[in-house]
Design an enzyme around this catalytic site. Structure first.
Site, PDB file in Angstrom:
ATOM      1  N   ASP A  25      20.914   1.904  -3.807  1.00  0.00           N
ATOM      2  CA  ASP A  25      20.036   2.084  -4.968  1.00  0.00           C
ATOM      3  C   ASP A  25      20.650   3.056  -5.983  1.00  0.00           C
ATOM      4  OD1 ASP A  25      17.791   1.658  -6.481  1.00  0.00           O
ATOM      5  OD2 ASP A  25      16.486   2.989  -5.329  1.00  0.00           O
ATOM      6  N   ARG A  29      20.249   3.794 -12.926  1.00  0.00           N
ATOM      7  CA  ARG A  29      20.253   5.194 -13.379  1.00  0.00           C
ATOM      8  C   ARG A  29      21.674   5.686 -13.642  1.00  0.00           C
ATOM      9  NH1 ARG A  29      16.718   6.976  -8.587  1.00  0.00           N
ATOM     10  NH2 ARG A  29      17.004   4.765  -8.129  1.00  0.00           N
ATOM     11  N   TRP A  30      22.617   5.199 -12.852  1.00  0.00           N
ATOM     12  CA  TRP A  30      24.028   5.562 -13.062  1.00  0.00           C
ATOM     13  C   TRP A  30      24.450   5.106 -14.467  1.00  0.00           C
ATOM     14  CZ3 TRP A  30      28.513   2.904 -14.176  1.00  0.00           C
ATOM     15  CH2 TRP A  30      29.720   3.566 -13.934  1.00  0.00           C
ATOM     16  N   ARG A  38      22.564  -1.510 -17.889  1.00  0.00           N
ATOM     17  CA  ARG A  38      22.327  -1.513 -16.428  1.00  0.00           C
ATOM     18  C   ARG A  38      23.330  -2.375 -15.673  1.00  0.00           C
ATOM     19  NH1 ARG A  38      17.494   0.030 -14.323  1.00  0.00           N
ATOM     20  NH2 ARG A  38      17.746  -1.498 -12.664  1.00  0.00           N
ATOM     21  N   SER A  70      16.314  -7.803  -3.350  1.00  0.00           N
ATOM     22  CA  SER A  70      15.054  -7.934  -2.606  1.00  0.00           C
ATOM     23  C   SER A  70      14.207  -9.080  -3.161  1.00  0.00           C
ATOM     24  CB  SER A  70      14.261  -6.620  -2.701  1.00  0.00           C
ATOM     25  OG  SER A  70      13.710  -6.475  -3.994  1.00  0.00           O
ATOM     26  N   GLU A  72      11.381  -8.755  -4.251  1.00  0.00           N
ATOM     27  CA  GLU A  72      10.734  -8.187  -5.450  1.00  0.00           C
ATOM     28  C   GLU A  72      11.690  -8.124  -6.643  1.00  0.00           C
ATOM     29  OE1 GLU A  72      10.402  -6.864  -2.347  1.00  0.00           O
ATOM     30  OE2 GLU A  72       8.328  -7.553  -2.132  1.00  0.00           O
ATOM     31  N   ASN A  73      12.985  -8.089  -6.381  1.00  0.00           N
ATOM     32  CA  ASN A  73      13.947  -7.989  -7.491  1.00  0.00           C
ATOM     33  C   ASN A  73      13.963  -9.236  -8.386  1.00  0.00           C
ATOM     34  OD1 ASN A  73      16.412  -6.078  -5.552  1.00  0.00           O
ATOM     35  ND2 ASN A  73      14.788  -5.335  -6.899  1.00  0.00           N
ATOM     36  N   LEU A 200      11.346   2.712   1.967  1.00  0.00           N
ATOM     37  CA  LEU A 200      12.118   1.602   2.541  1.00  0.00           C
ATOM     38  C   LEU A 200      12.117   0.362   1.651  1.00  0.00           C
ATOM     39  CD1 LEU A 200      11.187   1.919   6.329  1.00  0.00           C
ATOM     40  CD2 LEU A 200      13.429   2.311   5.312  1.00  0.00           C
ATOM     41  N   GLU A 212      17.539   5.878  12.610  1.00  0.00           N
ATOM     42  CA  GLU A 212      17.683   7.181  11.960  1.00  0.00           C
ATOM     43  C   GLU A 212      17.786   6.912  10.464  1.00  0.00           C
ATOM     44  OE1 GLU A 212      17.588  10.194  13.385  1.00  0.00           O
ATOM     45  OE2 GLU A 212      17.188   9.174  15.273  1.00  0.00           O
TER      46      GLU A 212
HETATM   47  C1  IPE Z   1      15.623  -1.671  -3.209  1.00  0.00           C
HETATM   48  O1  IPE Z   1      15.832  -1.056  -4.427  1.00  0.00           O
HETATM   49  C2  IPE Z   1      16.270  -3.020  -3.202  1.00  0.00           C
HETATM   50  C3  IPE Z   1      17.726  -3.027  -3.177  1.00  0.00           C
HETATM   51  C4  IPE Z   1      18.494  -1.979  -3.094  1.00  0.00           C
HETATM   52  C5  IPE Z   1      18.337  -4.325  -3.227  1.00  0.00           C
HETATM   53  P1  IPE Z   1      14.759  -1.170  -5.626  1.00  0.00           P
HETATM   54  O2  IPE Z   1      15.302  -0.392  -6.750  1.00  0.00           O
HETATM   55  O3  IPE Z   1      14.447  -2.588  -5.865  1.00  0.00           O
HETATM   56  O4  IPE Z   1      13.486  -0.479  -4.978  1.00  0.00           O
HETATM   57  P2  IPE Z   1      12.289   0.327  -5.644  1.00  0.00           P
HETATM   58  O5  IPE Z   1      11.722  -0.538  -6.718  1.00  0.00           O
HETATM   59  O6  IPE Z   1      12.860   1.593  -6.192  1.00  0.00           O
HETATM   60  O7  IPE Z   1      11.345   0.619  -4.523  1.00  0.00           O
HETATM   61  C1  IPE Z   2      20.123  -1.087  -6.964  1.00  0.00           C
HETATM   62  O1  IPE Z   2      20.121  -0.380  -8.154  1.00  0.00           O
HETATM   63  C2  IPE Z   2      20.521  -2.530  -7.144  1.00  0.00           C
HETATM   64  C3  IPE Z   2      19.423  -3.480  -6.935  1.00  0.00           C
HETATM   65  C4  IPE Z   2      18.203  -3.198  -6.601  1.00  0.00           C
HETATM   66  C5  IPE Z   2      19.722  -4.889  -7.133  1.00  0.00           C
HETATM   67  P1  IPE Z   2      18.899  -0.437  -9.170  1.00  0.00           P
HETATM   68  O2  IPE Z   2      19.151  -1.518 -10.146  1.00  0.00           O
HETATM   69  O3  IPE Z   2      17.613  -0.496  -8.459  1.00  0.00           O
HETATM   70  O4  IPE Z   2      19.076   0.973  -9.876  1.00  0.00           O
HETATM   71  P2  IPE Z   2      17.925   1.970 -10.342  1.00  0.00           P
HETATM   72  O5  IPE Z   2      17.031   2.211  -9.161  1.00  0.00           O
HETATM   73  O6  IPE Z   2      17.207   1.295 -11.466  1.00  0.00           O
HETATM   74  O7  IPE Z   2      18.648   3.201 -10.762  1.00  0.00           O
HETATM   75 MG    MG Z   3      16.356   0.917  -7.766  1.00  0.00          MG
END
Ligand code: IPE
Ligand code: IPE
Ligand code: MG
Length: 253
Positions: A25, A29-30, A38, A70, A72-73, A200, A212
């Site tokens: 994750d 933000r990076w 993004r 995920s 949800e993604n 999670l 863990e």
């Molecule tokens: C979890 O990260 C899913 C993956 C790393 C693929 P998200 O960025 O989707 O999770 P939330 O929304 O912060 O819980």
């Molecule tokens: C994780 O990084 C990658 C996926 C969930 C596909 P994010 O895209 O969730 O990055 P943040 O959480 O917005 O920083």
């Molecule tokens: Mg994220």
């Protein structure tokens, strides 16, 4: 001389986690911190994937599960989903020979059928190409969500009961495990989440019963082999009790 991080590490092979799972994750933000799009964060994140897969191979980790996308993604903006799918395809195409050479078997957990057809084809080809590899398993969690996984398992079991291939009394923890995407896989010993989030997010909820957990503040594109090794050292110092009283080798109690 440039030092290779793994050369100076003292990790006891006997207490290494067999199965490490990572919630990768912080890509967005990076990118934001660097005033970039993004998608640039996801691109950099896929470089980190390469380096951590290589590190696991070198260190002798038997299974690495990466939460890459995920259920949800799918709700993210269309262009971001499209970019993630393109990056996934690029990763597979560019890495499959490397996986083969390094004796790593590719596997997917999740709703593979929901991925774009061209991505599915590349995944199938890489799975075929690496199917006899024995050193390590790289498990990609794609369109993966635990609740979907468990729901699908319940449906499959119910169907078998309806057709009388199973009796309701046969339902056991093992039977449920055998109907999950992770059937025949050991539960993760260690789950790492980057970017400092303490949740999670629908990842391996059943399988994480005694894992863990390690939360790192590092954003995934900045995550390094050195930090990974530090986390493994931290894991090796933990006392996993599995609900019992102690995990001691002495018999003097
Ligand atoms: C979890 O990260 C899913 C993956 C790393 C693929 P998200 O960025 O989707 O999770 P939330 O929304 O912060 O819980
Ligand atoms: C994780 O990084 C990658 C996926 C969930 C596909 P994010 O895209 O969730 O990055 P943040 O959480 O917005 O920083
Ligand atoms: Mg994220």
């Amino acid at each position: 001389m440039k030092s290779d991080a793994t050369h100076d590490v003292i990790l006891n092979p006997a207490t290494l986690p067999s199965h490490v799972a990572i919630i990768m994750d912080g890509n967005g933000r990076w990118a934001k911190k660097k005033m970039l799009n993004r998608v640039k964060g996801h691109e950099q994140g896929s470089q980190t994937v390469r380096s951590i897969v290589t590190a696991c191979g070198k260190l002798g980790i038997e299974m690495l599960t990466l939460y890459a996308f995920s259920t949800e993604n799918w709700g993210r903006p269309k262009h971001e989903v499209k970019a993630l799918m393109m990056l996934l395809k690029k990763f597979i195409v560019s890495q499959k020979e490397e996986l083969k050479k390094n004796n790593i078997r590719l596997n997917v957990i999740g709703q593979m059928h929901k991925l774009p057809t061209d991505v599915q084809e590349e995944l199938d080809a890489a799975i075929q190409l690496t199917k006899h590899n024995k050193k390590m398993v790289l498990n990609l969690a794609l369109s993966y969500g635990s609740r979907e996984e468990i729901t699908t398992a319940v449906r499959k079991i119910a169907k078998k009961i309806k057709s009388k291939d199973l009796d309701y009394k046969d339902i056991s923890q093992d039977l449920i495990s055998d109907h999950l995407y992770t059937k025949e896989m050991p539960d993760p010993d260690l789950i790492i989440r980057t970017s400092g989030e303490y949740r999670l997010s629908n990842f391996l909820l059943w399988q994480a019963a005694y894992s863990e957990i390690y939360i790192s503040d590092t954003l995934w594109p900045d995550f390094s082999e050195n930090e990974f090794i530090e986390i493994l050292k931290n894991f090796q110092e933990r006392d996993r009790r599995f609900g019992k009283v102690e995990c001691s080798t002495s018999n003097d109690g």
